[in-house]
Design an enzyme around this catalytic site. Structure first.
Site, PDB file in Angstrom:
ATOM      1  N   GLU A  98      11.879  55.326  43.407  1.00 20.20           N
ATOM      2  CA  GLU A  98      11.556  56.491  42.177  1.00 20.20           C
ATOM      3  C   GLU A  98      11.065  56.287  41.157  1.00 20.20           C
ATOM      4  O   GLU A  98      11.892  55.419  40.670  1.00 20.20           O
ATOM      5  CB  GLU A  98      11.907  57.483  42.741  1.00 20.20           C
ATOM      6  CG  GLU A  98      11.312  58.890  41.990  1.00 20.20           C
ATOM      7  CD  GLU A  98      13.274  60.510  41.690  1.00 20.20           C
ATOM      8  OE1 GLU A  98      13.669  60.169  42.480  1.00 20.20           O
ATOM      9  OE2 GLU A  98      12.897  61.023  41.080  1.00 20.20           O
ATOM     10  N   ARG A 143      14.691  64.311  28.276  1.00 20.51           N
ATOM     11  CA  ARG A 143      12.809  65.759  28.182  1.00 20.51           C
ATOM     12  C   ARG A 143      13.580  66.758  28.470  1.00 20.51           C
ATOM     13  O   ARG A 143      14.487  67.221  29.015  1.00 20.51           O
ATOM     14  CB  ARG A 143      12.005  64.895  28.704  1.00 20.51           C
ATOM     15  CG  ARG A 143      11.402  63.706  28.482  1.00 20.51           C
ATOM     16  CD  ARG A 143       9.968  63.264  28.864  1.00 20.51           C
ATOM     17  NE  ARG A 143       9.374  63.824  28.773  1.00 20.51           N
ATOM     18  CZ  ARG A 143       7.675  63.611  29.801  1.00 20.51           C
ATOM     19  NH1 ARG A 143       7.397  63.154  30.340  1.00 20.51           N
ATOM     20  NH2 ARG A 143       6.934  64.169  29.104  1.00 20.51           N
TER      21      ARG A 143
HETATM   22  O1  CA2 Z   1       7.243  59.759  33.567  1.00 23.64           O
HETATM   23  C1  CA2 Z   1       6.568  59.520  34.028  1.00 23.64           C
HETATM   24  O2  CA2 Z   1       6.488  58.718  34.708  1.00 23.64           O
HETATM   25  C2  CA2 Z   1       6.651  60.914  35.207  1.00 23.64           C
HETATM   26  O3  CA2 Z   1       6.459  60.671  36.303  1.00 23.64           O
HETATM   27  C3  CA2 Z   1       4.748  61.341  34.521  1.00 23.64           C
HETATM   28  C4  CA2 Z   1       4.413  62.936  34.549  1.00 23.64           C
HETATM   29  C5  CA2 Z   1       5.546  63.484  34.579  1.00 23.64           C
HETATM   30  O4  CA2 Z   1       5.167  64.662  35.031  1.00 23.64           O
HETATM   31  C6  CA2 Z   1       6.433  63.411  35.411  1.00 23.64           C
HETATM   32  O5  CA2 Z   1       7.855  64.388  34.444  1.00 23.64           O
HETATM   33  C7  CA2 Z   1       7.374  62.491  34.186  1.00 23.64           C
HETATM   34  C8  CA2 Z   1       3.208  63.363  33.843  1.00 23.64           C
HETATM   35  C9  CA2 Z   1       2.141  61.938  34.037  1.00 23.64           C
HETATM   36  C10 CA2 Z   1       1.346  62.564  33.818  1.00 23.64           C
HETATM   37  O6  CA2 Z   1       0.631  61.032  32.821  1.00 23.64           O
HETATM   38  C11 CA2 Z   1       0.240  61.528  31.269  1.00 23.64           C
HETATM   39  C12 CA2 Z   1      -0.369  60.357  30.765  1.00 23.64           C
HETATM   40  C13 CA2 Z   1      -1.381  60.925  29.667  1.00 23.64           C
HETATM   41  C14 CA2 Z   1      -1.834  61.652  29.709  1.00 23.64           C
HETATM   42  C15 CA2 Z   1      -1.982  62.883  30.021  1.00 23.64           C
HETATM   43  C16 CA2 Z   1      -1.146  62.963  31.237  1.00 23.64           C
END
Ligand code: CA2
Length: 148
Positions: free
Chosen positions: A103, A112
């Site tokens: 993961e 966060r």
């Molecule tokens: O930190 C991570 O890699 C997450 O898996 C990213 C997810 C978030 O919901 C998890 O809590 C942590 C979000 C992915 C979306 O990424 C974006 C990047 C740029 C702009 C919008 C979304």
């Protein structure tokens, strides 16, 4: 040569377009290039995918389980995005597939919002990585090599 399957979940196609303070400015295409270089170093073939759909991710994890049983897949690196925090279906798919899975999160989810502190994936994962930024993908591929 075995395959390292790198799966990315919802909204990760937007990487590099918003929230650079949290996720950095590299795009998902940049992440794929980094993973490709790491796979060359560790003797894997890279299979890199992204989907916004939970069921598609379930199908890919099942496929990886079959591949691992057949000896063609080394394991999965999964950034399940927000499904991490909600998806019993992904938990069950990982358990059911019996696949070696790391993961991965780009950000340190524990630093966060509280809703990001729980993971449905962690109890089914072989290992968990968070907060290493995009370079974490290369570290995860190195870890996968160390498992096999
Ligand atoms: O930190 C991570 O890699 C997450 O898996 C990213 C997810 C978030 O919901 C998890 O809590 C942590 C979000 C992915 C979306 O990424 C974006 C990047 C740029 C702009 C919008 C979304």
């Amino acid at each position: 040569m075995k395959t390292a399957l790198v799966l990315n979940g919802p909204n990760l196609n937007l990487l590099g377009t918003r929230e650079p303070d949290i996720y950095g400015s590299q795009t998902l295409a940049d992440v794929e290039k980094l993973c490709h270089a790491a796979c060359v170093t560790h003797g894997f073939t890279l299979d890199f995918r992204q989907s916004n759909h939970e069921g598609v991710l379930v199908d890919w994890i099942q496929e990886a389980g079959r591949g691992q049983q057949a000896g063609t897949v080394a394991g999965v690196i999964l950034n399940a995005g927000a499904y991490t925090h909600t998806s019993v279906a992904l938990h069950d798919a990982i358990k059911g597939a019996g696949v070696t899975l790391i993961e991965l999160h780009i950000s340190n989810v524990h630093a966060r919002e509280a809703f990001r502190h729980h993971s449905c994936i962690s109890p089914a994962a072989r290992a968990v990585m968070a907060g290493f930024g995009v370079p974490g993908y290369a570290l995860a591929i190195a870890a996968l090599a160390s498992f096999s």
